[in-house]
Write an enzyme that holds these catalytic residues in place. Structure first.
Site, PDB file in Angstrom:
ATOM      1  N   TRP A 110       0.826  -1.207   0.000  1.00 15.80           N
ATOM      2  CA  TRP A 110       0.000   0.000   0.000  1.00 15.80           C
ATOM      3  C   TRP A 110       0.861   1.259   0.000  1.00 15.80           C
ATOM      4  O   TRP A 110       0.368   2.354  -0.252  1.00 15.80           O
ATOM      5  CB  TRP A 110      -0.940   0.009   1.209  1.00 15.80           C
ATOM      6  CG  TRP A 110      -0.278   0.311   2.529  1.00 15.80           C
ATOM      7  CD1 TRP A 110       0.826  -0.280   3.074  1.00 15.80           C
ATOM      8  CD2 TRP A 110      -0.689   1.314   3.470  1.00 15.80           C
ATOM      9  NE1 TRP A 110       1.130   0.269   4.290  1.00 15.80           N
ATOM     10  CE2 TRP A 110       0.220   1.245   4.566  1.00 15.80           C
ATOM     11  CE3 TRP A 110      -1.724   2.238   3.507  1.00 15.80           C
ATOM     12  CZ2 TRP A 110       0.117   2.087   5.670  1.00 15.80           C
ATOM     13  CZ3 TRP A 110      -1.834   3.073   4.617  1.00 15.80           C
ATOM     14  CH2 TRP A 110      -0.924   2.991   5.682  1.00 15.80           C
ATOM     15  N   ASP A 111       2.158   1.090   0.260  1.00 13.39           N
ATOM     16  CA  ASP A 111       3.101   2.208   0.210  1.00 13.39           C
ATOM     17  C   ASP A 111       2.924   3.019  -1.071  1.00 13.39           C
ATOM     18  O   ASP A 111       2.991   4.249  -1.062  1.00 13.39           O
ATOM     19  CB  ASP A 111       4.542   1.695   0.235  1.00 13.39           C
ATOM     20  CG  ASP A 111       4.848   0.790   1.414  1.00 13.39           C
ATOM     21  OD1 ASP A 111       3.921   0.152   1.943  1.00 13.39           O
ATOM     22  OD2 ASP A 111       6.029   0.698   1.792  1.00 13.39           O
ATOM     23  N   LYS A 171       3.102   1.387  16.144  1.00 12.75           N
ATOM     24  CA  LYS A 171       4.139   1.441  15.115  1.00 12.75           C
ATOM     25  C   LYS A 171       3.964   2.698  14.275  1.00 12.75           C
ATOM     26  O   LYS A 171       4.895   3.452  14.020  1.00 12.75           O
ATOM     27  CB  LYS A 171       4.063   0.193  14.244  1.00 12.75           C
ATOM     28  CG  LYS A 171       5.164   0.071  13.208  1.00 12.75           C
ATOM     29  CD  LYS A 171       5.027  -1.242  12.440  1.00 12.75           C
ATOM     30  CE  LYS A 171       6.160  -1.431  11.438  1.00 12.75           C
ATOM     31  NZ  LYS A 171       6.016  -2.699  10.675  1.00 12.75           N
ATOM     32  N   GLN A 172       2.741   2.907  13.799  1.00 15.03           N
ATOM     33  CA  GLN A 172       2.353   4.163  13.166  1.00 15.03           C
ATOM     34  C   GLN A 172       0.866   4.342  13.451  1.00 15.03           C
ATOM     35  O   GLN A 172       0.111   3.383  13.446  1.00 15.03           O
ATOM     36  CB  GLN A 172       2.624   4.149  11.671  1.00 15.03           C
ATOM     37  CG  GLN A 172       1.910   3.056  10.900  1.00 15.03           C
ATOM     38  CD  GLN A 172       2.153   3.185   9.406  1.00 15.03           C
ATOM     39  OE1 GLN A 172       2.337   4.280   8.887  1.00 15.03           O
ATOM     40  NE2 GLN A 172       2.171   2.058   8.728  1.00 15.03           N
ATOM     41  N   GLU A 228       0.886  -2.083  12.632  1.00 13.14           N
ATOM     42  CA  GLU A 228       1.112  -3.528  12.633  1.00 13.14           C
ATOM     43  C   GLU A 228       1.575  -4.060  13.986  1.00 13.14           C
ATOM     44  O   GLU A 228       1.865  -5.251  14.111  1.00 13.14           O
ATOM     45  CB  GLU A 228       2.110  -3.885  11.525  1.00 13.14           C
ATOM     46  CG  GLU A 228       1.533  -3.642  10.149  1.00 13.14           C
ATOM     47  CD  GLU A 228       2.547  -3.809   9.026  1.00 13.14           C
ATOM     48  OE1 GLU A 228       2.113  -4.080   7.893  1.00 13.14           O
ATOM     49  OE2 GLU A 228       3.753  -3.646   9.280  1.00 13.14           O
TER      50      GLU A 228
END
Length: 787
Positions: A356-357, A613-614, A499
């Protein structure tokens, strides 16, 4: 060891330099100074070998599965960069003797790698070495290098072994069968490789041209051949002040190239034609080939993309150009069948797979800078519908369930099942993302929306986009689960962008993006029914859209969407996050390397802590404010601000994707110093002074994010439900910013200072944008004072 201010004159803020050599830190410069053109990517290993080196050469799209129990990956081609040098019969290495005036540089403007130094041998003889290399942007199949060796003190014997070495692997996995090797006329070398599973042919040709003191010399090299390797050995005796020059020109062609696919393919014909092309290129010589390459970089890249920053910190300008350089060399602009790997083409990390980056962090640059490339990248996802549909069927769903990791379009899901060691149990950890990180289907739908709103490319929607959005919406409709107690549909057992939280229920990012996907499909269905009923009828037959539309309506309105808290305004990341245990994260927030929390906890334990994580809730708010959902009170500016202040202290930024979104949102909510700090940290993930961040390759999404943080963050460029908004808030360190964007057929030159916004179009056609809550309609150009 890394320096960023060595560029002067026309190359000021264009040069990335390494000014001291260490064989312990090879990966840094190998990756960040990698060369490429989207067709091929070449890691910038030194010519002479070292134990910890990583030589990688990839051609995009040549995916292969080395063994039946492994996933497909981009195979590491035969190496043509290594040259074994001997001085007076002894192996040349910078680990021996004495090195002076060492510098290795990547010139971002010319896309040329160079390395020079003076070296005193263990016998006391002094030589000067100069190496140059480029991967051509004017001819996608071509790369060339040049070696200069000058004796500064004594007579010296110098020998070189150079050729093609196919004894390469991907971390031990060999992807190629033994191929034929040939040497023609003691000058032209050809090696053929064929992947052992996907049966892709690769034909590599190389040749050398030798001069001493500027004069061509006839050399009769020794010819040598081993298993998977063929090379030539050259020997010279240099007198003091003699200068040896060796140019090496190489081409690579594959059976997956467009011209090979379009014609009636024949390997022998490919061998002959590619060899003929090499002969023609070699006649031009390094300098002429480089000049053509340099001109294309100027015309197609820097004249179009360059961002000019007048900053107190010149590193900011260099970092943006570094991002633009890598966005160019990692992107297969030549071929719709190929995507962008998470490490670009700079290393084996993530096996060349697309995530998805691309849609969330890289595609926006091309949408606003080069829509044709953006369209190509989205077409790659359209070609992946077959694999997405297969994945949906295999999991018991309808429509298109996009792979978390994607390789060749029809390969389907290629995420590995097993990963790193569990620090507590000592067992191999299961990688769950391929099975339950499902938001990518909605991310791709969002990318279709963003692209078509910015470009107004209705042709793409007709041919590809509607089908992509309808099929992903069908997946979500089949994925929703009815919760009788809530009286709502929900989405359970997923992973969101964070994640560090696996097997969660009602992840806010996933649920809201699924909701957006369903709503977008409904809007597109209604649009076609009103304006293009024939196209709707054509799509309805195979896709059952009439029935699907009714289902989208019913389920979208009954989909559970986590509500911001009444008191604190924080949107819950999932059903349980806000109730998890809180711990002191100071140690991990101040970490010098990412993922240090795994030294103390395993993934199961991290799952039970309020550590992120984000922050996917923040990414969600950033994305949806660009859409027709922007007025939903659940994603308001107040919710954004409250959620940012809640999640930022809990976010470790252990994903390279994280910092840029936080930088953009920090700027949005007035945290200007924090925004600039986060931008700088993001710019240092690859480019910065830490020497072990990029060993497996550059961080492609982070590099796309550097541009996003500058243009969407500080310049305030934003898609707002079909409108262009320009709301600049430059860092106090920036005095002027100049760049170009594409907007609905216009090319806009934008200049921003602390007091003025200037927008100039390339034509006299009228355009409009929002700035400071005012809609500005103009022709040609306009200046808007900034308070």
């Amino acid at each position: 060891m890394m320096e960023y201010n060595q560029g002067t004159g026309e190359f000021e803020n264009w040069i990335v330099s390494e000014t001291g050599f260490s064989s312990d830190y090879l990966g840094k410069c190998e990756a960040i100074m990698s060369l490429g053109n989207g067709y091929m990517g070449m890691r910038s290993a030194t010519e002479e070998p070292y134990i910890k080196e990583q030589r990688n050469w990839f051609v995009n799209g040549t995916f292969n599965k080395a063994q039946v129990n492994e996933v497909t990956e981009l195979p590491n081609l035969a190496d043509i960069t290594r040259i074994d040098i001997r001085v007076d019969g002894e192996r040349f290495s910078l680990e021996y003797g004495k090195t002076e005036e060492y510098v290795r540089q990547l010139n971002l403007k010319t896309a040329e790698l160079s390395r020079s130094f003076e070296w005193i041998s263990p016998k006391g003889k002094k030589l000067r070495f100069h190496f140059k290399r480029f991967v051509s942007l004017s001819n996608l199949h071509l790369t060339a290098s040049k070696i200069e060796v000058e004796s500064l003190s004594h007579q010296v014997a110098v020998s070189l072994d150079s050729g093609i070495n196919a004894q390469m692997t991907n971390s031990g996995s060999q992807h190629f069968m033994e191929g034929e090797r040939r040497v023609f006329d003691k000058q032209l070398i050809q090696l053929v490789q064929t992947t052992n599973e996907s049966q892709v042919d690769v034909v590599i040709n190389t040749t050398h041209d030798v001069k001493v003191n500027g004069e061509e010399v006839e050399v009769d090299p020794d010819m040598d051949m081993e298993r998977r390797k063929v090379w030539l050995s050259y020997e010279f005796v240099l007198q003091p002040n003699d200068r040896l020059e060796v140019e090496k020109v190489t081409t690579v062609h594959t059976s997956r190239d467009w011209d090979a696919m379009e014609a009636e393919y024949d390997l022998q014909q490919l061998r002959e034609s590619s060899l003929g092309n090499l002969k023609l290129h070699a006649l031009q010589g390094y300098d002429s080939l480089f000049e053509a390459h340099q001109q294309v970089w100027k015309q197609q890249v820097w004249d179009v993309y360059d961002i000019q920053i007048d900053s107190n910190n010149s590193y900011d300008q260099l970092a943006l150009r570094f991002a633009l350089y890598h966005l160019t060399i990692m992107t297969p602009a030549h071929d719709v069948r190929m995507g962008i790997g998470a490490k670009g083409l700079s290393g084996e990390g993530y096996k060349g797979h697309s995530f998805w980056d691309t849609e969330v962090f890289i595609l926006p640059f091309f949408i606003f800078s080069n829509p044709a490339v953006a369209k190509s990248l989205l077409t790659y996802r359209y070609l992946g519908l077959a694999g997405a549909r297969a994945k949906a069927r295999e999991n018991g769903y309808s429509g298109a369930m996009y792979p978390w990791e994607m390789a060749w379009p029809t390969d389907g899901e290629v995420t590995p099942i097993w990963g790193d060691i569990d620090i507590v149990t000592g067992e191999q950890s299961r990688i769950w993302s391929g099975a339950i990180e499902q938001h990518i289907s909605a991310d791709i739908a969002f990318a279709v929306y963003q692209y078509t709103e910015v470009t107004k490319d209705e042709g793409f929607l007709d041919k590809y986009g509607y089908e992509m959005v309808f099929d992903t919406a069908k997946f979500w409709a089949s994925r929703l689960e009815w919760n009788e107690q809530r009286g709502l549909f929900e989405i359970t057992d997923v992973i969101g962008p964070d994640e560090y939280k696996e097997h969660v229920n009602n992840n806010a990012f996933t649920n809201y993006m699924a909701y957006f996907n369903l709503k977008l499909a409904m809007r597109y269905y209604e649009k076609l029914a009103k304006h293009k009923p024939e196209l709707l009828g054509k799509l309805d037959v195979p896709m059952g859209l009439s029935t699907a539309y009714q289902e989208w309506q019913e389920k979208a309105e009954k989909l559970f969407l986590p509500e911001p808290g009444e008191k604190d305004g924080v949107i819950p990341q999932d059903d349980t996050y806000l109730q998890l245990e809180e711990i002191d994260l100071t140690k991990y927030k101040n970490q010098e390397r990412v993922r240090t929390i795994y030294r103390d906890y395993n993934s199961g334990q991290i799952n039970l802590l309020q550590v992120t994580k984000q922050a996917d809730a923040l990414i969600l708010l950033y994305l949806l404010e660009q859409t027709f959902l922007r007025d939903d009170p659940r994603i308001s500016a107040d919710v954004k601000k409250a959620s940012f202040h809640y999640y930022e202290p809990k976010t470790l930024h252990d994903s390279s994707l994280s910092l840029v979104t936080h930088a953009i949102l920090a700027n949005d909510i007035g945290e200007y110093s924090l925004a600039y700090s986060l931008f700088q940290k993001s710019a240092e993930i690859d480019l910065g002074p830490q020497m072990d961040t990029s060993d497996e390759g550059i961080h492609a999404a982070s590099i796309g994010g550097i541009w996003k943080a500058a243009v969407f963050g500080f310049a305030g460029i934003r898609l707002i439900d079909g409108r262009l908004r320009i709301d600049p808030k430059l860092p106090k360190q920036w005095h002027r910013m100049k760049f170009h964007i594409k907007w609905q057929g216009h090319s806009l030159a934008i200049v921003i200072t602390p007091t003025m916004l200037s927008v100039k179009a390339d034509s006299e056609k009228s355009f409009e944008f929002e700035a400071g809550a005012t809609i500005h309609k103009c022709k040609g150009s306009i200046e808007v004072p900034l308070s």
